[in-house]
Design an enzyme around this catalytic site. Sequence first.
Site, mmCIF file in Angstrom:
data_model
loop_
_atom_site.group_PDB
_atom_site.id
_atom_site.type_symbol
_atom_site.label_atom_id
_atom_site.label_comp_id
_atom_site.label_asym_id
_atom_site.label_seq_id
_atom_site.Cartn_x
_atom_site.Cartn_y
_atom_site.Cartn_z
ATOM 1 N N ASP A 203 0.902 -1.192 0.015
ATOM 2 C CA ASP A 203 0.107 -0.058 -0.041
ATOM 3 C C ASP A 203 0.868 1.166 -0.042
ATOM 4 O O ASP A 203 1.589 1.279 0.988
ATOM 5 C CB ASP A 203 -1.028 0.089 1.241
ATOM 6 C CG ASP A 203 -1.936 1.024 1.164
ATOM 7 O OD1 ASP A 203 -1.548 2.422 1.119
ATOM 8 O OD2 ASP A 203 -3.131 0.907 1.231
ATOM 9 N N HIS A 204 0.932 1.827 -1.089
ATOM 10 C CA HIS A 204 2.059 2.943 -1.117
ATOM 11 C C HIS A 204 2.058 4.098 -0.056
ATOM 12 O O HIS A 204 3.022 4.760 0.019
ATOM 13 C CB HIS A 204 2.371 3.427 -2.690
ATOM 14 C CG HIS A 204 1.199 4.373 -3.128
ATOM 15 N ND1 HIS A 204 -0.015 4.072 -3.359
ATOM 16 C CD2 HIS A 204 1.226 5.956 -3.160
ATOM 17 C CE1 HIS A 204 -0.531 5.412 -3.772
ATOM 18 N NE2 HIS A 204 -0.057 6.257 -3.526
ATOM 19 N N GLU A 242 -8.182 15.142 -3.871
ATOM 20 C CA GLU A 242 -7.387 15.025 -5.244
ATOM 21 C C GLU A 242 -8.048 16.057 -6.374
ATOM 22 O O GLU A 242 -8.919 16.124 -6.559
ATOM 23 C CB GLU A 242 -7.212 13.718 -5.952
ATOM 24 C CG GLU A 242 -6.570 12.509 -5.004
ATOM 25 C CD GLU A 242 -6.314 11.350 -5.820
ATOM 26 O OE1 GLU A 242 -5.090 11.251 -6.362
ATOM 27 O OE2 GLU A 242 -7.413 10.674 -5.777
ATOM 28 N N ASP A 261 -10.835 2.505 -4.359
ATOM 29 C CA ASP A 261 -9.576 2.927 -4.892
ATOM 30 C C ASP A 261 -8.732 3.629 -3.637
ATOM 31 O O ASP A 261 -7.651 3.422 -3.849
ATOM 32 C CB ASP A 261 -9.797 3.872 -5.859
ATOM 33 C CG ASP A 261 -8.495 4.275 -6.875
ATOM 34 O OD1 ASP A 261 -7.697 3.542 -7.050
ATOM 35 O OD2 ASP A 261 -8.493 5.389 -6.586
ATOM 36 N N HIS A 266 -5.612 2.993 1.427
ATOM 37 C CA HIS A 266 -5.019 3.854 1.656
ATOM 38 C C HIS A 266 -5.416 4.744 3.024
ATOM 39 O O HIS A 266 -4.670 4.883 4.178
ATOM 40 C CB HIS A 266 -4.707 5.077 0.645
ATOM 41 C CG HIS A 266 -4.197 4.597 -0.722
ATOM 42 N ND1 HIS A 266 -3.405 3.401 -0.691
ATOM 43 C CD2 HIS A 266 -4.478 5.118 -1.816
ATOM 44 C CE1 HIS A 266 -3.225 3.457 -1.859
ATOM 45 N NE2 HIS A 266 -3.597 4.283 -2.541
HETATM 46 C C1 BG6 Z 1 -3.561 5.155 -6.096
HETATM 47 C C2 BG6 Z 1 -4.943 5.485 -6.476
HETATM 48 O O1 BG6 Z 1 -3.659 4.116 -5.404
HETATM 49 O O2 BG6 Z 1 -3.306 6.380 -5.182
HETATM 50 C C3 BG6 Z 1 -5.086 6.813 -7.357
HETATM 51 O O3 BG6 Z 1 -5.219 4.304 -7.689
HETATM 52 C C4 BG6 Z 1 -4.773 7.851 -6.640
HETATM 53 O O4 BG6 Z 1 -6.526 6.683 -7.911
HETATM 54 C C5 BG6 Z 1 -3.444 7.631 -5.922
HETATM 55 O O5 BG6 Z 1 -4.721 9.005 -7.484
HETATM 56 C C6 BG6 Z 1 -3.199 8.599 -4.945
HETATM 57 O O6 BG6 Z 1 -1.835 8.574 -4.565
HETATM 58 P P1 BG6 Z 1 -1.015 9.829 -3.938
HETATM 59 O O7 BG6 Z 1 0.150 9.135 -3.365
HETATM 60 O O8 BG6 Z 1 -0.869 10.813 -5.012
HETATM 61 O O9 BG6 Z 1 -1.802 10.128 -2.691
#
Ligand code: BG6
Length: 658
Positions: A203-204, A242, A261, A266
């Site tokens: 999970d990034h 976003e 998503d 997240h």
């Molecule tokens: C991704 C989603 O996991 O995370 C995207 O699939 C989203 O839709 C993105 O835009 C957001 O990541 P970050 O790091 O820009 O907050």
Amino acid sequence: MTADAPAAQVLRTLGADAPEASPSCAPHVMLIFGASGDLTKRLLVPALYNLACDGLLSKGFALLGTAMDALTTESFRARMSEDIKAFHTRGEFEQDVWDDLVSRFHYVQGGFSDLGVFETLKGEVKRLDAEYAAEGNVLFYFATAPRFFGLLCDNLHQSGFKDGDGWKRIIVEKPFGTDLASALKLNEDVLANWREDQIYRVDHYLGKETVQNLLAFRFSNGMFEPLWNKNYIDNIQFNVSEAVDVGGRAGYYDSSGVLRDMMQNHMFQMLAYLCMEVPGSFAPDAIRNEKAKLLESVRAYSAEEVERFVVRGQYGPSVDDKGNPLKPGYREEKDVNPASKTETYAAARLHIDNWRWEGVPIYLRSGKALWKRGTEIIVEFKKAPEVLFRGTAVPALNANRLIFHIQPYQGIEIQFQAKIPGPTMRLQPVNMKFAYGDAFKASRYTGYEVMLYACSHGDATLFSRGDLVEAAWRVAQPIMDHWAETPAEFPNYARGSWGPKAAADLVAKDGRRWHEVVTEEVLRKVPLFKDGDMVFLEQVIMALRSKQVAAGELIIRKGELGQELYLLARGKVEVLSDTGQVLKVLSDGDIFGEIGVLMSKPRTADVRARRACDLFVLQRADFSRILRDNPHIAAAIQQIAKERYKLNIITAALLAPD
Ligand code: BG6
């Protein structure tokens, strides 16, 4: 930079700082499935490059990429060398580091279902292992569509990849399942031939420094943990806004939506970090146990509760002054079903049914095509009793807030009130801020460095265990089910807005409101504020309250005594004459209601929302106080009053205390 250079400031996870630990990644061959795709070029390779620049990549490292694309090792290296120029995150590009790194890249073309290809890959991995002295360690990275995860696990097993010395670990990208049933099945498939401790589910968000810092903040500071419960905390808000729309990703997104998503993964990860119990240690499973326990305590809603506590939205087009579309709504985007019910926005009030949090509202909201990009967590404490201030000039006390600014601004802020210098007891909301940029000199990272690094050391702290993923789906599933069964009135928010009004109403029902984090940049767009100095802008920011109104709603009623000044962040309002004629139309960045407020006179006209509006509201008492501190702005207001309304405001009225 060489391997002897000091380690990067931000890449110190469990292993790296331990005296006996190797400061670099463990030697390994990294086999990437889907190596010709977006993830590899945008994130994985830039992350490897950052590790190499910081001397954290082992000399025993090699990369083997595989995908259907007809590439050779040479053309793969050439392509990556081109892409890295666009996607690296460092100030200066270090060619010698890159040359060494890319010389370790290799490629095999093939399909994921072809066991012959796996035989070839196995031979290549063996060869690279010997050439680079990778000690038999292999990291398999599934940078593919989720439908291949089970198949890849199976084929790796069948081809005997698990044999031999060294560790074998699999990193799986999100999404892990598309609902509870598919996640359970996927866990079953993946674990059919592999052990849980070999599976690293990414999970990034857990790679973000500001997210990892939630644990550091909570558990390395003695000050807050005693307050971290229902006795002191009034509510918690998680906000992930976003500004981007679905872009070219509608093919995936239209069958996903923001709940799957962003929230189920997240946001629930951040929720778990912020609200979990204190773990017994920093050992990966000690932390993962607490995270899973926390998500298991989040109430799974009945259909009736979904109706009450969850709101969905989908963006419509943005329009010009005449109502003509400027940018398309979600349903008009490429690859989106024109009758799509996919939500691009969601807001929820969750309940954590445990001793620590019982009764504390946990609000979450996230959406695309909103007014700004910003991720924040706002912890709002219970107010101090006001009784002490009775009979003083203090009208009401504000709640203390602790704000974690996750991105793009990175920092932590505490909001409280302070006495305004002067002979009487008057208060002003103020803040203390810690900004990452002021405290650390770390380079910018992709977030994947720490994942690759930690995985090579067998540290699974930053990865999701199967039970956590399942617990998260258990919360999301009833919401998805209810939404699938009920009609959606979409679109219900305009591009560039704060989101649907229903989300504001959700929180208003509890007597609260969303805390919008406003930046100086936003305020400077308002002509009146554009020349304000930092102290002035900060004073205004601290005093602003958010309010959303629906199209047609009356915001100001003629004859009423005004107590508020409005700043129109987005939308359109019309000032009406007694006969209902439109005297003036105001739009983004305009202010209104200032004259009545400043002159303490009844409102001279009705003001109605022509379109749905996002407003900031400034109370009269706050405004006068701020103007007293900023006489040049008071002069500007007098000027506006003269030009716009032919009114002469006398300074005394403008600056009078309430
Ligand atoms: C991704 C989603 O996991 O995370 C995207 O699939 C989203 O839709 C993105 O835009 C957001 O990541 P970050 O790091 O820009 O907050």
